[in-house]
Design a protein around this motif. Structure first.
Motif, PDB file in Angstrom:
ATOM      1  N   GLN A 128     -50.781  -3.637 -28.170  1.00  0.00           N
ATOM      2  CA  GLN A 128     -51.882  -2.711 -28.024  1.00  0.00           C
ATOM      3  C   GLN A 128     -53.154  -3.421 -28.439  1.00  0.00           C
ATOM      4  N   SER A 129     -54.258  -3.029 -27.840  1.00  0.00           N
ATOM      5  CA  SER A 129     -55.537  -3.596 -28.224  1.00  0.00           C
ATOM      6  C   SER A 129     -56.626  -2.588 -27.920  1.00  0.00           C
ATOM      7  N   ALA A 130     -57.520  -2.401 -28.874  1.00  0.00           N
ATOM      8  CA  ALA A 130     -58.633  -1.489 -28.659  1.00  0.00           C
ATOM      9  C   ALA A 130     -59.607  -2.052 -27.637  1.00  0.00           C
ATOM     10  N   ASN A 131     -59.473  -3.330 -27.311  1.00  0.00           N
ATOM     11  CA  ASN A 131     -60.442  -3.993 -26.441  1.00  0.00           C
ATOM     12  C   ASN A 131     -60.024  -4.039 -24.985  1.00  0.00           C
ATOM     13  N   ILE A 132     -58.861  -3.481 -24.639  1.00  0.00           N
ATOM     14  CA  ILE A 132     -58.414  -3.580 -23.255  1.00  0.00           C
ATOM     15  C   ILE A 132     -58.478  -2.232 -22.555  1.00  0.00           C
ATOM     16  N   GLN A 133     -58.702  -2.310 -21.242  1.00  0.00           N
ATOM     17  CA  GLN A 133     -58.605  -1.146 -20.374  1.00  0.00           C
ATOM     18  C   GLN A 133     -57.734  -1.534 -19.198  1.00  0.00           C
ATOM     19  N   LEU A 134     -56.736  -0.702 -18.920  1.00  0.00           N
ATOM     20  CA  LEU A 134     -55.767  -0.994 -17.878  1.00  0.00           C
ATOM     21  C   LEU A 134     -55.714   0.137 -16.865  1.00  0.00           C
ATOM     22  N   ILE A 135     -55.278  -0.194 -15.655  1.00  0.00           N
ATOM     23  CA  ILE A 135     -54.994   0.804 -14.627  1.00  0.00           C
ATOM     24  C   ILE A 135     -53.552   0.615 -14.191  1.00  0.00           C
ATOM     25  N   ASP A 136     -52.763   1.666 -14.322  1.00  0.00           N
ATOM     26  CA  ASP A 136     -51.359   1.658 -13.912  1.00  0.00           C
ATOM     27  C   ASP A 136     -51.315   2.071 -12.448  1.00  0.00           C
ATOM     28  N   ILE A 137     -51.019   1.111 -11.560  1.00  0.00           N
ATOM     29  CA  ILE A 137     -51.141   1.391 -10.123  1.00  0.00           C
ATOM     30  C   ILE A 137     -49.941   2.119  -9.532  1.00  0.00           C
ATOM     31  N   GLY A 138     -48.906   2.380 -10.346  1.00  0.00           N
ATOM     32  CA  GLY A 138     -47.733   3.067  -9.804  1.00  0.00           C
ATOM     33  C   GLY A 138     -46.987   3.878 -10.835  1.00  0.00           C
ATOM     34  N   VAL A 139     -47.212   5.200 -10.841  1.00  0.00           N
ATOM     35  CA  VAL A 139     -46.511   6.105 -11.751  1.00  0.00           C
ATOM     36  C   VAL A 139     -45.936   7.254 -10.930  1.00  0.00           C
ATOM     37  N   ASN A 140     -44.629   7.482 -11.063  1.00  0.00           N
ATOM     38  CA  ASN A 140     -43.975   8.576 -10.346  1.00  0.00           C
ATOM     39  C   ASN A 140     -44.071   9.858 -11.177  1.00  0.00           C
ATOM     40  N   LEU A 141     -45.312  10.333 -11.341  1.00  0.00           N
ATOM     41  CA  LEU A 141     -45.558  11.457 -12.244  1.00  0.00           C
ATOM     42  C   LEU A 141     -44.957  12.765 -11.725  1.00  0.00           C
ATOM     43  N   THR A 142     -44.597  12.814 -10.440  1.00  0.00           N
ATOM     44  CA  THR A 142     -43.967  14.023  -9.902  1.00  0.00           C
ATOM     45  C   THR A 142     -42.495  14.137 -10.307  1.00  0.00           C
ATOM     46  N   SER A 143     -41.935  13.102 -10.896  1.00  0.00           N
ATOM     47  CA  SER A 143     -40.531  13.128 -11.300  1.00  0.00           C
ATOM     48  C   SER A 143     -40.264  14.272 -12.270  1.00  0.00           C
ATOM     49  N   ASN A 144     -39.102  14.920 -12.109  1.00  0.00           N
ATOM     50  CA  ASN A 144     -38.758  16.017 -13.022  1.00  0.00           C
ATOM     51  C   ASN A 144     -38.503  15.520 -14.442  1.00  0.00           C
ATOM     52  N   ARG A 145     -38.387  14.228 -14.630  1.00  0.00           N
ATOM     53  CA  ARG A 145     -38.227  13.691 -15.983  1.00  0.00           C
ATOM     54  C   ARG A 145     -39.514  13.835 -16.800  1.00  0.00           C
ATOM     55  N   PHE A 146     -40.616  14.179 -16.130  1.00  0.00           N
ATOM     56  CA  PHE A 146     -41.888  14.389 -16.812  1.00  0.00           C
ATOM     57  C   PHE A 146     -42.273  15.865 -16.912  1.00  0.00           C
ATOM     58  N   ASP A 147     -41.379  16.753 -16.486  1.00  0.00           N
ATOM     59  CA  ASP A 147     -41.751  18.173 -16.390  1.00  0.00           C
ATOM     60  C   ASP A 147     -42.190  18.780 -17.716  1.00  0.00           C
ATOM     61  N   LYS A 148     -41.620  18.311 -18.815  1.00  0.00           N
ATOM     62  CA  LYS A 148     -41.858  18.972 -20.101  1.00  0.00           C
ATOM     63  C   LYS A 148     -43.116  18.485 -20.834  1.00  0.00           C
ATOM     64  N   ASP A 149     -43.648  17.321 -20.442  1.00  0.00           N
ATOM     65  CA  ASP A 149     -44.715  16.770 -21.277  1.00  0.00           C
ATOM     66  C   ASP A 149     -45.710  15.886 -20.532  1.00  0.00           C
ATOM     67  N   ARG A 150     -46.077  16.237 -19.303  1.00  0.00           N
ATOM     68  CA  ARG A 150     -46.972  15.377 -18.522  1.00  0.00           C
ATOM     69  C   ARG A 150     -48.297  15.128 -19.227  1.00  0.00           C
ATOM     70  N   GLU A 151     -48.890  16.178 -19.755  1.00  0.00           N
ATOM     71  CA  GLU A 151     -50.191  16.012 -20.381  1.00  0.00           C
ATOM     72  C   GLU A 151     -50.115  15.088 -21.587  1.00  0.00           C
ATOM     73  N   GLN A 152     -49.066  15.240 -22.383  1.00  0.00           N
ATOM     74  CA  GLN A 152     -48.895  14.376 -23.560  1.00  0.00           C
ATOM     75  C   GLN A 152     -48.651  12.925 -23.149  1.00  0.00           C
ATOM     76  N   ILE A 153     -47.934  12.740 -22.048  1.00  0.00           N
ATOM     77  CA  ILE A 153     -47.687  11.390 -21.531  1.00  0.00           C
ATOM     78  C   ILE A 153     -49.004  10.694 -21.203  1.00  0.00           C
TER      79      ILE A 153
END
Length: 267
Positions: A3-28
């Protein structure tokens, strides 16, 4: 986990529609932001999920793709493709895909995969919109198809690249971008990728988690449920940096810039 406070990243591929994220998308997404992941691209893998991905992108102030994954190619109907086409009129839909070829599992026949990929390539050429491509054990056919559209082809990325050095070199010759995931963190099956990731020019490299899949095998501590999250992207970035003998800050800077350029994201 790096981790670094000095970096900014873009995650170009997240399967956020997966039901494995149903309970906590916002927290993720909150956890991802806390580790330096500035934004994500939510992957659309069929018409319905592409629609869901756009709704999530609007809700969470990020971006999405719209397309049909090769696994779903046999089930793509004319009305499905019309829906995918219509989604590309929305500003937050920033790439065509996930589309491509997967001859590893062949959940759809190769012929149907090729037919559907043609549809997506034609749409990309018509709209001049970036392509988010999937390829497994099909690099020869993928290259053959891409070459057919070479004169009109917009920018394209082979996301979650796991192929051979020969395939990598051919993709780079064609001007493609390469997306690297936590596959590179797996000492069993990712060593070849770790050994050749330095061959990717700075201006063609992007990084992603492909969450909830491909959790980095060397994460310590390991997530109890085995689920990958965008918050682990800095860990992937650090591994990529180590393999390329570059700093984490440099990899963060170039991959962020490349994602902004590729997806036409605002500064």
């Amino acid at each position: 986990m790096a981790q670094s406070a000095n970096i900014q990243l873009i995650d170009i591929g997240v399967n956020l529609t997966s039901n494995r994220f149903d309970k906590d998308r916002e927290q993720i997404l909150d956890r991802a932001h806390d580790t330096g992941v500035e934004s994500i691209i939510i992957t659309g893998t069929n018409a319905r999920e592409s629609e869901q991905a756009l709704a999530m992108a609007e809700r969470y102030d990020c971006y999405s793709t719209a397309g049909c994954h090769p696994h779903d190619a046999e089930r793509l109907t004319a009305s499905d493709f019309k829906l995918i086409q219509s989604l590309h009129s929305q500003d937050r839909v920033v790439a065509i895909g996930e589309c491509g070829l997967d001859f590893n599992r062949n959940f759809s026949t190769p012929d149907s995969q090729i037919r559907v990929l043609h549809q997506h390539l034609e749409l990309a050429c018509e709209l001049q919109k970036p392509l988010f491509l999937h390829e497994r054990d099909a690099s020869d056919t993928m290259l053959e198809l891409l070459l057919q559209y070479k004169q009109q082809l917009p920018p394209a990325v082979i996301h979650c690249f796991t192929g051979s050095q020969d395939a990598l070199e051919h993709y780079l010759e064609l001007g493609l971008y390469i997306g690297i995931t936590g596959w590179i963190c797996d000492e069993r099956r990712g060593q070849e990728l770790a050994d050749m990731v330095h061959l990717i020019p700075d201006d063609r490299l992007m990084i992603e988690t492909d969450a909830p899949w491909l959790t980095p095998r060397d994460l310590r501590p390991k997530p109890k449920d085995g689920r990958n999250e965008p918050m682990f992207l800095p860990h992937v970035a650090q591994k990529v940096a180590d393999c390329r003998q570059q700093s984490l800050e440099h990899v963060a800077e170039i991959t962020h810039k490349n994602a902004q350029t590729f997806f036409n994201l605002p500064n």
